[in-house]
Design an enzyme around this catalytic site. Sequence first.
Site, PDB file in Angstrom:
ATOM      1  N   GLN A   1      25.163-109.380 -31.758  1.00 30.84           N
ATOM      2  CA  GLN A   1      26.476-109.602 -32.367  1.00 30.84           C
ATOM      3  C   GLN A   1      26.418-109.302 -33.870  1.00 30.84           C
ATOM      4  O   GLN A   1      25.558-109.809 -34.581  1.00 30.84           O
ATOM      5  CB  GLN A   1      26.904-111.063 -32.115  1.00 30.84           C
ATOM      6  CG  GLN A   1      28.292-111.397 -32.605  1.00 30.84           C
ATOM      7  CD  GLN A   1      29.400-110.664 -31.834  1.00 30.84           C
ATOM      8  OE1 GLN A   1      29.367-110.588 -30.615  1.00 30.84           O
ATOM      9  NE2 GLN A   1      30.358-110.109 -32.559  1.00 30.84           N
TER      10      GLN A   1
ATOM     11  N   LYS B   1      32.488-113.951 -24.486  1.00 31.25           N
ATOM     12  CA  LYS B   1      31.679-112.991 -23.722  1.00 31.25           C
ATOM     13  C   LYS B   1      30.852-113.718 -22.653  1.00 31.25           C
ATOM     14  O   LYS B   1      30.784-113.280 -21.502  1.00 31.25           O
ATOM     15  CB  LYS B   1      30.765-112.193 -24.667  1.00 31.25           C
ATOM     16  CG  LYS B   1      31.545-111.190 -25.513  1.00 31.25           C
ATOM     17  CD  LYS B   1      30.726-110.604 -26.669  1.00 31.25           C
ATOM     18  CE  LYS B   1      31.644-109.727 -27.525  1.00 31.25           C
ATOM     19  NZ  LYS B   1      30.959-109.192 -28.725  1.00 31.25           N
TER      20      LYS B   1
ATOM     21  N   ASP C   1      26.753-101.987 -25.981  1.00 33.05           N
ATOM     22  CA  ASP C   1      27.762-101.742 -27.013  1.00 33.05           C
ATOM     23  C   ASP C   1      27.961-100.245 -27.241  1.00 33.05           C
ATOM     24  O   ASP C   1      28.913 -99.843 -27.914  1.00 33.05           O
ATOM     25  CB  ASP C   1      27.326-102.395 -28.334  1.00 33.05           C
ATOM     26  CG  ASP C   1      27.999-103.742 -28.561  1.00 33.05           C
ATOM     27  OD1 ASP C   1      29.092-103.949 -27.995  1.00 33.05           O
ATOM     28  OD2 ASP C   1      27.445-104.568 -29.310  1.00 33.05           O
TER      29      ASP C   1
END
Length: 313
Positions: free
Chosen positions: A97, A53, A120
């Site tokens: 995460q 990422k 997200d």
Amino acid sequence: MSAVILDGNRIATDIKNEVAEEIRNLSGSGVRPGLAVVLVGHNPASEIYVRSKVKACEALGIFSEKHTPPESVSTQELLELVHSLNSREEIDGILVQLPLPPQVDAKKVLLAVDPAKDVDGFHPMNVGLLSTQRPGLVSCTPAGVMEILQRSNIPISGADAVVVGRSDIVGKPMAMLLTNANATVTICHSKSRDLPSVCRRADILVAAIGRAGMITREFVKAGATVVDVGMNKVTTQKDLEYFFPGDQKRAQAFAKNGSVLIGDVHPEVAGVVGAITPVPGGVGPLTIAMLMSNTLKAMKLRRGERVREAVVR
Ligand code: NAP
């Protein structure tokens, strides 16, 4: 006739190029999107995801920073970190995460992320915006599946779509996106009765289950489009031979690494459907591309007016 392979790598590259171009066009304004990634502890899979990422951000001109609290972090400490990121103007996206360690109240932490920075798309506010068809941030994997379908000219409006899996991050938003695009959608899960016959109705079948090769030939109708979200590992010689008989390339990879990737769809399905996403190289690459796209979108939604003013000046 074998299926058209829907090339996720190519589509992800196109999306990343589009994002990079928009960012280049902003360069005169002195504004650029920023992503903060929070990686707790040393989970090897999470470390690999976060590395790719951050690398994607660098390639596209997105500012990124990584926060790495120790495995022993408390809910309160993570909440403080999230609050500080919420308050920073130059941070457009915050990604925590998962998974978080067991002592952390993960739901509380995710709920603390400013919905405007929730790249997200997990925050209930963004889930609500999606379900009421308002502009917001959508979970990356299902958003990526829509890009694959739309950019491959798969007809969605009026199609019968079946989504197997009802998780908050894949199955449910997937079903909502397909509904919003005028498909007639059925969501299935582990308690669904006679799954093969429900799946056989699908013009578009999305498998987001987490079970290696579960969707076999009897689950699909000839000519259907199949999207395989699953990412599982084949770890035994017996399974390797069952799923990939005579596949020398995979046999070599298995001998070298001790495992190979497989989706939720049995490889035999490619022989009967119209189009299918491969694993690897199908949905996976879209997840990171959509994270980049969401970070840019978050910036435009939150500071769009200021960016426009800066560009005009
Ligand atoms: P999840 O939270 O474990 O959800 C799995 C869903 O599948 C649940 O709704 C479950 O039903 C259903 N299910 C399980 N066994 C079933 C069965 N035998 N028959 C019918 N339905 C069944 O998983 P997830 O996070 O949605 O992920 C699904 C898969 O996608 C995993 O392989 C994951 O690794 C992969 N994934 C890939 C990407 C990517 O970037 N490509 C991103 C995210 C996830 P219940 O609700 O009844 O338990």
